[in-house]
Design a protein around this motif. Structure first.
Motif, short mmCIF file in Angstrom:
data_model
loop_
_atom_site.label_atom_id
_atom_site.label_comp_id
_atom_site.label_asym_id
_atom_site.label_seq_id
_atom_site.Cartn_x
_atom_site.Cartn_y
_atom_site.Cartn_z
N GLY A 175 0.86 -1.12 0.08
CA GLY A 175 0.11 -0.09 0.09
C GLY A 175 0.84 1.20 0.02
N LYS A 176 0.32 2.34 0.09
CA LYS A 176 1.10 3.53 0.16
C LYS A 176 0.60 4.65 1.25
CE LYS A 176 2.72 4.04 -4.29
NZ LYS A 176 2.43 4.36 -6.01
N PRO A 177 0.47 4.14 2.30
CA PRO A 177 0.22 4.97 3.57
C PRO A 177 1.00 6.33 3.60
CG PRO A 177 1.58 3.36 4.08
CD PRO A 177 1.53 3.13 2.94
N SER A 178 0.45 7.40 4.12
CA SER A 178 0.89 8.61 4.12
C SER A 178 1.70 8.52 5.63
CB SER A 178 -0.01 9.70 4.36
OG SER A 178 -0.75 9.49 5.55
N ASP A 179 2.81 9.25 6.02
CA ASP A 179 3.56 9.16 7.07
C ASP A 179 2.76 9.16 8.24
OD1 ASP A 179 5.76 9.03 5.49
OD2 ASP A 179 6.30 11.22 5.96
N GLU A 180 1.65 10.11 8.14
CA GLU A 180 0.77 10.21 9.40
C GLU A 180 0.22 8.74 9.52
OE1 GLU A 180 -1.92 13.20 9.31
OE2 GLU A 180 -2.46 12.95 11.30
N LEU A 200 0.82 5.65 8.62
CA LEU A 200 1.89 4.79 9.22
C LEU A 200 2.22 4.95 10.66
CD1 LEU A 200 3.19 2.37 7.48
CD2 LEU A 200 5.27 3.98 7.29
N THR A 201 2.37 6.18 10.99
CA THR A 201 2.87 6.45 12.25
C THR A 201 1.74 6.00 13.32
OG1 THR A 201 4.10 8.43 11.67
CG2 THR A 201 3.81 8.11 13.93
N THR A 202 0.53 6.29 12.92
CA THR A 202 -0.61 6.06 13.71
C THR A 202 -0.97 4.77 13.99
OG1 THR A 202 -1.67 8.04 12.71
CG2 THR A 202 -3.25 6.86 14.32
N GLN A 203 -0.72 3.89 12.62
CA GLN A 203 -1.08 2.45 12.80
C GLN A 203 -0.09 1.73 13.84
OE1 GLN A 203 0.17 0.15 9.27
NE2 GLN A 203 -0.43 -1.57 10.37
N LEU A 204 1.33 2.35 13.62
CA LEU A 204 2.36 1.58 14.32
C LEU A 204 2.56 1.95 15.75
CD1 LEU A 204 4.80 1.14 11.48
CD2 LEU A 204 3.32 -0.49 12.30
N VAL A 205 2.19 3.32 16.13
CA VAL A 205 2.19 3.59 17.60
C VAL A 205 1.01 3.46 18.52
CG1 VAL A 205 1.56 6.15 17.37
CG2 VAL A 205 3.50 5.49 18.64
N SER A 206 -0.12 3.30 17.58
CA SER A 206 -1.41 3.51 18.37
C SER A 206 -1.55 2.10 19.54
CB SER A 206 -2.58 3.48 17.63
OG SER A 206 -2.61 2.48 16.60
#
Lengths: 458, 176
Positions: free
Chosen positions: A20-25, A27-33
């Protein structure tokens, strides 16, 4: 030159390392949440019970003596050393993934390195406790460290025990520094995204005030590379030193020059198996399929196949060399007692798991199916444990003199310590997943930008 | 970076262009803040080459010397013990610990050297006071210019930053 390599890489049919092409935000939310969701509360409590069993049994052993274990002469080493070598071996994959593969610039290491490094640390915590308990008088463990004592007694450095102390304490310290260094920018992410003020403050302390300044990144990258360069020979030296515990003795089946490479390959084999055992269920549970893709699983399975094949080859070599040496005891211990002795059934489990399961990985479908790979990884973990058991107990119970042969039967404490240490490992790992970003977020974002640039350049 | 002006950008490419433009104006106290290391970022003025490899080398060699000499002194002079008739000074047996200590000293020196030079383990930074600077670790790129720069003039720098496609330009720290 580099562009040639890249075009070459792109013509090969390879799965993406990021789907996929997630935005930086995003990606950050997915991995940090996940670290804000209070995950695994019940499992943590459950594994804490197991960890309590572990430490209770540990203290029971320390206060009572190692007569609580099944070991006795001639099998003076048994479960404790088996578990020690097994855990250390498991730890090696973490350093290998994070250090060796960073030097080789392998993109597929990015999503999995922090998992693997955390695994190293927790495996080492387990490993380190066994030899301490095995000393019998654990409160004198510090005697192994050279310090100017009033007794004017000093350690003896021609003994492998002192080498072990140096190797394992260095390995733990360097792994911890390396892991923490990799974690700092992600702790800064946690500081900047945490939902409550208290959490922000806690993460802020651990993030050490990281700002992400360009100059800081520059120093950071160089230092990370230096630590990777230092950790790579370290990981090889540590398991070589562990193998010296056996190889510098004179017993049949131990006194062998192939031990260091044999042990290092076995360590990586078992370590990658443990990474997969942990990773596959988690990838599904935390829905990380977009960052830990089939490509990652495939690559890890291929490393297992390669190291497993080295291990299988060494098994053959061990038995061949025993026969070729013409030495009566050596021939008996390896070619009769091991496969057909009292622990023969364990030897055959070892052959089935380690030789069989490493060779089954030649099949592409197995390497790419998470569940098959999960089963294979469990079997390899079992196989590598039985290998160490065969080496330790198999040899000790059938030494040079038939009059001093004797079998080993584990006691309840032996078993409880082993299962307790598994629980302790799970406990630590779950705490890590609950509180610490388990996927290197900044590295993934950097890789994403690299990939995008490559895409645009084409 | 104590006080000055900071500009926010959306992509690394724009920051690179902004840095190149600002360097031409002769400003020297520039710093870029980003969520990940930016490849192809031009060298910023007045920044030192990382010294951690040097620390690792020097302390690694010290560790090697320390470990070998300690083992030799202990086993040959302080507490000589005959084990299986091996020589008291058995060099091969001293190698494992020497190697491990080398790695230990080198790694710790590299890590502590990094912390020291980056002045890390700090709780606050003037830029943390800028609203929205949290996104420097998520998806935004910041370019800060310190007011101690000899060529710093608030209105000129602010205009230069605004011309560089900044999303916004704000002051940070206690400006004089």
């Amino acid at each position: 030159m580099t562009s040639d390599v890249k075009t070459l890489g792109s013509t090969l049919e390879q799965d993406p390392v990021l789907i996929g092409k997630p935005s930086d935000e995003q990606l950050t939310t997915q991995l940090v949440s996940p670290i804000y969701e209070g995950l695994f509360t019940k499992l943590i409590l459950l594994s804490a019970l197991g960890a309590i069993v572990f430490f209770t049994m540990f203290l029971y052993t320390v206060f009572t003596g190692i007569g609580t274990w099944g070991n006795n002469i001639p099998a003076a080493w048994a479960f404790a050393i088996t578990n020690f070598v097994w855990w250390i071996g498991i730890g090696h994959a973490g350093t290998f993934i994070s250090a060796f593969l960073v030097l080789l610039e392998q993109k597929w290491r990015t999503s999995i390195n922090r998992f693997a490094e955390a695994m190293t640390l927790f495996a080492l915590m387990n490993a380190g406790l066994y030899p301490v308990a095995h000393l019998g008088r654990a409160w004198f463990a510090y005697w192994l460290i050279p310090y100017p004592s009033a007794m004017e007694a000093w350690p003896q450095f021609r003994s492998a025990l002192t080498w072990d102390i140096a190797a394992i304490s260095t390995y733990f310290t360097v792994s911890l520094l390396f892991w923490y260094l990799g974690l700092i920018p992600d702790l800064a992410i946690a500081r900047d995204t945490a939902p409550t003020r208290r959490r922000r403050r806690v993460y802020a302390v651990f993030a050490l005030g990281w700002t992400g300044a360009a100059n800081h990144w520059r120093w950071y990258k160089v230092t990370y590379g230096i630590l990777a360069g230092l950790a790579t020979p370290l990981v090889i030296s540590v398991h070589s030193i562990v193998s010296f515990d056996f190889a510098i003795s004179k017993l049949p089946g131990w006194h062998s020059t192939i031990f260091p490479p044999y042990f290092v390959a076995g360590a990586l084999f078992s370590g990658f198996a443990m990474v997969l055992t942990v990773l596959i269920p988690l990838r599904k549970y935390l829905k990380l399929q977009n960052v830990i893709t089939v490509r990652h699983l495939d690559c890890m399975a291929m490393v297992m196949m390669a190291t497993g094949s080295i291990v299988a080859f060494t098994y053959g070599l061990e038995h061949f060399l025993a026969w070729y040496s013409g030495h009566e005891t050596e021939m008996y211990a390896l070619n009769v007692a091991r496969p057909f002795g009292p622990y023969g059934w364990i030897f055959w489990i070892q052959i089935f798991c380690n030789v069989g399961m490493s060779q089954i990985l030649w099949i592409r479908r197995v390497r790419r199916s998470p569940w098959l790979l999960f089963i294979v990884s469990i079997l390899v973990n079992v196989g590598m444990w039985t290998e160490r058991f065969t080496i330790v107990v198999g040899t000790l119970s059938r030494g040079f003199l038939p009059s001093s042969w004797g079998d080993y039967i584990p006691s309840f404490v032996d078993g409880a310590l082993f299962f307790g240490s598994l629980s302790f490992f799970v406990f630590m790992f779950l705490l890590f997943l609950r509180w610490v970003p388990s996927i290197p977020i900044f590295e993934l974002k950097e890789m994403k930008h690299d990939l995008e640039q490559e895409g645009r350049a084409r | 970076m104590k006080a000055g002006l900071v500009a926010e950008y959306g992509t690394p490419e724009v920051v690179i262009a902004a840095v190149e433009a600002l360097k031409k104006t002769g400003l020297s106290r520039i710093e870029v803040y980003s969520p990940f290391p930016i490849e192809h970022l031009p060298e910023l003025p007045g920044q030192r080459r990382p010294l951690t490899p040097l620390y690792a080398l020097v302390f690694g060699l010290c560790g090697a010397g320390f470990a070998y000499i300690l083992q030799w002194w202990i086993n040959v002079y302080a507490y000589p013990l005959n084990v299986g008739g091996y020589p008291l000074h058995s060099a091969p047996s001293f190698i494992p610990i020497t190697f491990e200590t080398t790695i230990l000293f080198a790694s710790v020196a590299a890590f502590l050297g990094l912390m020291f030079h980056l002045r890390l383990a700090r709780l606050h930074h003037p830029l943390f006071g800028v609203e929205g600077f949290e996104r420097a670790s998520i998806d935004r790129f910041f370019l800060a210019i310190d007011e101690s720069d000899p060529r710093f003039k608030t209105d000129l720098v602010a205009r230069a930053l605004e011309e560089s496609q900044a999303l916004r330009v704000v002051p940070f720290g206690r400006m004089s």
